[in-house]
Design a protein around this motif. Sequence first.
Motif, mmCIF file in Angstrom:
data_model
loop_
_atom_site.group_PDB
_atom_site.id
_atom_site.type_symbol
_atom_site.label_atom_id
_atom_site.label_comp_id
_atom_site.label_asym_id
_atom_site.label_seq_id
_atom_site.Cartn_x
_atom_site.Cartn_y
_atom_site.Cartn_z
ATOM 1 N N MET A 1 75.341 54.038 28.714
ATOM 2 C CA MET A 1 74.624 53.214 27.757
ATOM 3 C C MET A 1 75.629 52.592 26.780
ATOM 4 N N ALA A 2 75.410 51.336 26.455
ATOM 5 C CA ALA A 2 76.319 50.608 25.568
ATOM 6 C C ALA A 2 76.209 51.115 24.130
ATOM 7 N N LYS A 3 77.340 51.106 23.466
ATOM 8 C CA LYS A 3 77.354 51.511 22.058
ATOM 9 C C LYS A 3 76.743 50.398 21.222
ATOM 10 N N PRO A 4 76.060 50.741 20.125
ATOM 11 C CA PRO A 4 75.461 49.709 19.278
ATOM 12 C C PRO A 4 76.513 48.947 18.481
ATOM 13 N N SER A 5 76.203 47.687 18.218
ATOM 14 C CA SER A 5 77.065 46.859 17.370
ATOM 15 C C SER A 5 77.044 47.396 15.950
ATOM 16 N N VAL A 6 78.036 46.985 15.169
ATOM 17 C CA VAL A 6 78.103 47.330 13.752
ATOM 18 C C VAL A 6 77.665 46.097 12.970
ATOM 19 N N GLU A 7 76.845 46.277 11.953
ATOM 20 C CA GLU A 7 76.443 45.148 11.123
ATOM 21 C C GLU A 7 76.732 45.420 9.659
ATOM 22 N N THR A 8 77.167 44.380 8.976
ATOM 23 C CA THR A 8 77.384 44.408 7.532
ATOM 24 C C THR A 8 76.320 43.500 6.930
ATOM 25 N N TYR A 9 75.589 44.005 5.962
ATOM 26 C CA TYR A 9 74.427 43.295 5.434
ATOM 27 C C TYR A 9 74.197 43.648 3.967
ATOM 28 N N ASN A 10 73.315 42.902 3.320
ATOM 29 C CA ASN A 10 72.973 43.175 1.929
ATOM 30 C C ASN A 10 71.534 43.660 1.870
ATOM 31 N N GLU A 11 71.327 44.756 1.143
ATOM 32 C CA GLU A 11 69.993 45.318 0.978
ATOM 33 C C GLU A 11 69.861 45.812 -0.453
ATOM 34 N N ASP A 12 68.845 45.334 -1.136
ATOM 35 C CA ASP A 12 68.583 45.735 -2.527
ATOM 36 C C ASP A 12 69.792 45.501 -3.430
ATOM 37 N N GLY A 13 70.500 44.394 -3.194
ATOM 38 C CA GLY A 13 71.632 44.036 -4.037
ATOM 39 C C GLY A 13 72.924 44.777 -3.747
ATOM 40 N N ARG A 45 87.124 50.651 16.137
ATOM 41 C CA ARG A 45 87.191 52.040 16.612
ATOM 42 C C ARG A 45 86.214 52.257 17.779
ATOM 43 N N ASP A 46 85.000 51.680 17.656
ATOM 44 C CA ASP A 46 83.970 51.847 18.688
ATOM 45 C C ASP A 46 84.124 50.862 19.844
ATOM 46 N N GLY A 47 84.931 49.798 19.648
ATOM 47 C CA GLY A 47 85.092 48.782 20.683
ATOM 48 C C GLY A 47 83.838 47.954 20.882
ATOM 49 N N VAL A 48 83.187 47.564 19.767
ATOM 50 C CA VAL A 48 81.929 46.820 19.826
ATOM 51 C C VAL A 48 81.988 45.562 18.963
ATOM 52 N N GLU A 49 80.888 44.841 18.918
ATOM 53 C CA GLU A 49 80.778 43.631 18.117
ATOM 54 C C GLU A 49 80.473 43.975 16.661
ATOM 55 N N HIS A 50 81.023 43.166 15.739
ATOM 56 C CA HIS A 50 80.750 43.307 14.308
ATOM 57 C C HIS A 50 79.968 42.078 13.875
ATOM 58 N N VAL A 51 78.743 42.292 13.410
ATOM 59 C CA VAL A 51 77.865 41.212 12.957
ATOM 60 C C VAL A 51 77.857 41.229 11.432
ATOM 61 N N ILE A 52 78.237 40.107 10.828
ATOM 62 C CA ILE A 52 78.295 40.001 9.371
ATOM 63 C C ILE A 52 77.180 39.062 8.932
#
Length: 74
Positions: A1-13, A45-52
């Motif tokens: 199973m593929a590892k999940p992507s990493v996301e950077t996001y804003n939540e509650d400021g 480190r995980d070898g996945v996509e980074h979604v900003i």
Amino acid sequence: MAKPSVETYNEDGQWKSRRQGSDRAFAVGGTKAEQQAQGREAAKRDGVEHVIKNLDGTIGQKNSYGNDTSPPKG
């Protein structure tokens, strides 16, 4: 199973980073640039996509650090 992507996001400021599909952030606080750095390191480190994401939640940038399933043509 593929590892999940990493996301950077804003939540509650606050800028946060998490693995997609998770409700819990692995890094919280600081500036967007600081969280991008945290997310980038985790994605490398995980070898996945980074979604900003932008402040409004739209995808602003994507970077792949693993085997790209759809590399650019040319």
